[in-house]
Design an enzyme around this catalytic site. Structure first.
Site, PDB file in Angstrom:
ATOM      1  N   ARG A 169     -10.776   9.925   1.543  1.00 22.83           N
ATOM      2  CA  ARG A 169     -10.696  10.610   2.835  1.00 22.83           C
ATOM      3  C   ARG A 169     -11.845  11.605   2.975  1.00 22.83           C
ATOM      4  NH1 ARG A 169      -4.060  11.135   2.692  1.00 22.83           N
ATOM      5  NH2 ARG A 169      -3.706   8.872   2.697  1.00 22.83           N
ATOM      6  N   LYS A 191      -2.078  -1.592  -3.904  1.00 25.88           N
ATOM      7  CA  LYS A 191      -2.951  -0.420  -3.861  1.00 25.88           C
ATOM      8  C   LYS A 191      -2.127   0.853  -3.920  1.00 25.88           C
ATOM      9  CE  LYS A 191      -6.025   1.824  -0.645  1.00 25.88           C
ATOM     10  NZ  LYS A 191      -6.481   1.884   0.721  1.00 25.88           N
ATOM     11  N   TYR A 251     -14.987   0.897  -6.951  1.00 27.21           N
ATOM     12  CA  TYR A 251     -16.241   1.607  -6.684  1.00 27.21           C
ATOM     13  C   TYR A 251     -17.201   1.467  -7.856  1.00 27.21           C
ATOM     14  CZ  TYR A 251     -13.433   3.365  -2.929  1.00 27.21           C
ATOM     15  OH  TYR A 251     -12.627   3.424  -1.822  1.00 27.21           O
ATOM     16  N   LYS A 263       1.046  10.033   5.449  1.00 27.37           N
ATOM     17  CA  LYS A 263       1.198   8.676   5.972  1.00 27.37           C
ATOM     18  C   LYS A 263       2.502   8.038   5.508  1.00 27.37           C
ATOM     19  CE  LYS A 263      -3.810   8.137   6.470  1.00 27.37           C
ATOM     20  NZ  LYS A 263      -4.977   7.233   6.376  1.00 27.37           N
ATOM     21  N   GLU A 307       7.473  -6.674   1.416  1.00 31.55           N
ATOM     22  CA  GLU A 307       6.241  -6.535   2.209  1.00 31.55           C
ATOM     23  C   GLU A 307       5.335  -7.748   2.003  1.00 31.55           C
ATOM     24  OE1 GLU A 307       5.172  -4.592   4.459  1.00 31.55           O
ATOM     25  OE2 GLU A 307       6.098  -2.620   4.289  1.00 31.55           O
ATOM     26  N   SER A 360     -10.065   5.457  -4.850  1.00 26.77           N
ATOM     27  CA  SER A 360     -11.010   6.551  -5.046  1.00 26.77           C
ATOM     28  C   SER A 360     -10.546   7.554  -6.104  1.00 26.77           C
ATOM     29  CB  SER A 360     -11.249   7.251  -3.714  1.00 26.77           C
ATOM     30  OG  SER A 360     -10.028   7.699  -3.149  1.00 26.77           O
ATOM     31  N   LYS A 378       0.861  -1.182   0.000  1.00 33.08           N
ATOM     32  CA  LYS A 378       0.000   0.000   0.000  1.00 33.08           C
ATOM     33  C   LYS A 378       0.897   1.231   0.000  1.00 33.08           C
ATOM     34  CE  LYS A 378      -3.664   2.394   2.440  1.00 33.08           C
ATOM     35  NZ  LYS A 378      -4.655   2.355   3.526  1.00 33.08           N
TER      36      LYS A 378
HETATM   37  C1  PBG Z   1      -7.138   3.763   5.354  1.00 32.39           C
HETATM   38  C2  PBG Z   1      -7.627   3.408   4.009  1.00 32.39           C
HETATM   39  C3  PBG Z   1      -7.475   4.255   2.906  1.00 32.39           C
HETATM   40  C4  PBG Z   1      -8.085   3.637   1.842  1.00 32.39           C
HETATM   41  C5  PBG Z   1      -8.599   2.406   2.289  1.00 32.39           C
HETATM   42  N1  PBG Z   1      -8.277   2.281   3.654  1.00 32.39           N
HETATM   43  C6  PBG Z   1      -6.914   5.614   2.755  1.00 32.39           C
HETATM   44  C7  PBG Z   1      -5.689   5.999   3.417  1.00 32.39           C
HETATM   45  O1  PBG Z   1      -4.777   5.192   3.609  1.00 32.39           O
HETATM   46  O2  PBG Z   1      -5.638   7.164   3.784  1.00 32.39           O
HETATM   47  C8  PBG Z   1      -8.137   4.266   0.491  1.00 32.39           C
HETATM   48  C9  PBG Z   1      -9.106   3.798  -0.455  1.00 32.39           C
HETATM   49  C10 PBG Z   1      -9.361   4.667  -1.603  1.00 32.39           C
HETATM   50  O3  PBG Z   1      -8.730   5.716  -1.824  1.00 32.39           O
HETATM   51  O4  PBG Z   1     -10.259   4.305  -2.357  1.00 32.39           O
HETATM   52  N2  PBG Z   1      -6.908   2.766   6.266  1.00 32.39           N
END
Ligand code: PBG
Length: 329
Positions: A208, A253, A318, A222, A238, A279, A198
């Site tokens: 968010r 991701k 989505y 992050k 990982e 997203s 990720k």
């Molecule tokens: C956070 C989480 C995130 C997403 C899924 N779980 C965002 C982040 O790490 O800030 C993102 C999913 C998306 O953007 O569709 N635990």
């Protein structure tokens, strides 16, 4: 003898029947996981501004939406809560509340929507006032103390009906910690989908918004736990660690900007490999389609097929419902 004209690559592209027979990859509803947002309010559906076509469901409405998805052939949903800001705290204790939004939704869906996989997100960001996925101590996201929270969060989600928990927090050792906690709670049949590779990505912005954590995170980022987009080899490390710690499936991701990682992970490990069309990817397709600049439906299907081609076994998108409707035709 030159290959041309004896060899003509266009021959197998002439007829639809032949194109079908030689097609190497096929997208079906069996590949799809639908991420959905739930909120505490009574409004059945609240649109997410930065994700046209995506809504947050009330608990009363969500089962109906999931049944519709199930009837279209979608195999699983991944649940994300937009937590009431009044319930957020620095340590995100609401994550452990058996009566929190996600756990109530899990119990409801387990009861009403038999047959659909219920994937719960293990991370603290929906619950913390600072919007980080872990506990914050003197400005730092601390690893091992966060693991204690994640263990408990995963167990309560599994007890509420999640058949696969998905740690998305990127703390070190989380998969082993969650596996151990589930086993100790006699939840050995609950699976773990590890968000293994990720990346610290700008593509998560609209998400968010949807869960209402953007304001909490503010100017924070992050990058001390999510991966640097510059790295590839690190993704393989990982994934290797997560498999060793007990992951049943791993995830890459975001999706489309990281297809190289999907392919490398699949080739190296031969384990169930998920990919998340996040997203920002969704928002970009929708925004261009709304302006009439691209054919949104066609691009959605093409983008999903590209994940299959890269080696993905399953895709979180989505656009799952929209894709399922098109695929079912
Ligand atoms: C956070 C989480 C995130 C997403 C899924 N779980 C965002 C982040 O790490 O800030 C993102 C999913 C998306 O953007 O569709 N635990």
């Amino acid at each position: 003898m030159p290959a041309f004209p004896r060899t003509r690559m266009r021959r197998t592209r002439q007829m639809p029947w032949l194109r079908s027979l030689v097609a190497e990859h096929r997208l079906t509803t069996d590949d799809l996981v639908w991420p959905i947002f739930v909120h505490e309010g009574t409004e059945p559906e609240v649109p997410v501004a930065s994700m046209p076509g995506v809504v947050r469901y009330s608990v009363d409405r969500v089962a109906e939406a999931v049944k519709e998805a199930r009837d279209l052939g979608i195999r699983a949903v991944a649940l994300f809560p937009a937590t009431d800001p009044a319930k957020k705290t620095p340590d995100g204790e609401e994550a452990l509340n058996p009566e929190n939004l996600v756990n109530r939704t899990l119990r409801l869906l387990a009861r009403e929507c038999a047959g659909v996989g219920l994937i719960a997100d293990v991370a603290l960001d929906p619950y913390t006032t600072h919007g980080q996925d872990g506990l914050l101590r003197e400005g730092r996201v601390v690893n091992d103390e966060t693991l204690e929270m994640l263990r408990k969060q995963a167990v309560v989600q599994a007890q509420s009906g999640s058949t696969m928990v998905a740690p998305s927090d990127m703390m070190d050792g989380r998969i082993g910690a969650v596996r151990e906690a589930l086993d100790e709670a006699k939840l050995q049949d609950v699976g773990i989908l590890a968000y293994s590779a990720k990346y610290a990505s700008a593509y998560y912005g609209p998400f968010r918004d949807a869960v209402g954590s953007k304001g909490n995170l503010g100017k924070g980022d992050k990058r001390t736990y999510q991966m640097d987009p510059a790295n590839t080899e690190e993704a393989l490390r990982e994934v290797a660690l997560d498999i060793e710690e007990g992951a049943d499936a791993v995830m890459v991701k975001p999706g489309q900007p990281y297809l190289d990682i999907v392919r490398r992970v699949k080739d190296a490990f031969h384990v169930p490999t998920f990919v998340y069309q996040v997203s920002g990817e969704y928002a970009m397709i929708q925004a261009a389609a709304e302006r009439g600049w691209i054919d949104g439906d066609a691009i959605l299907l093409e983008s999903l097929l590209s994940f299959k081609r890269a080696g993905a076994d399953a895709i979180l998108t989505y656009g799952a419902v929209r894709a399922a409707k098109m695929l079912g035709r």
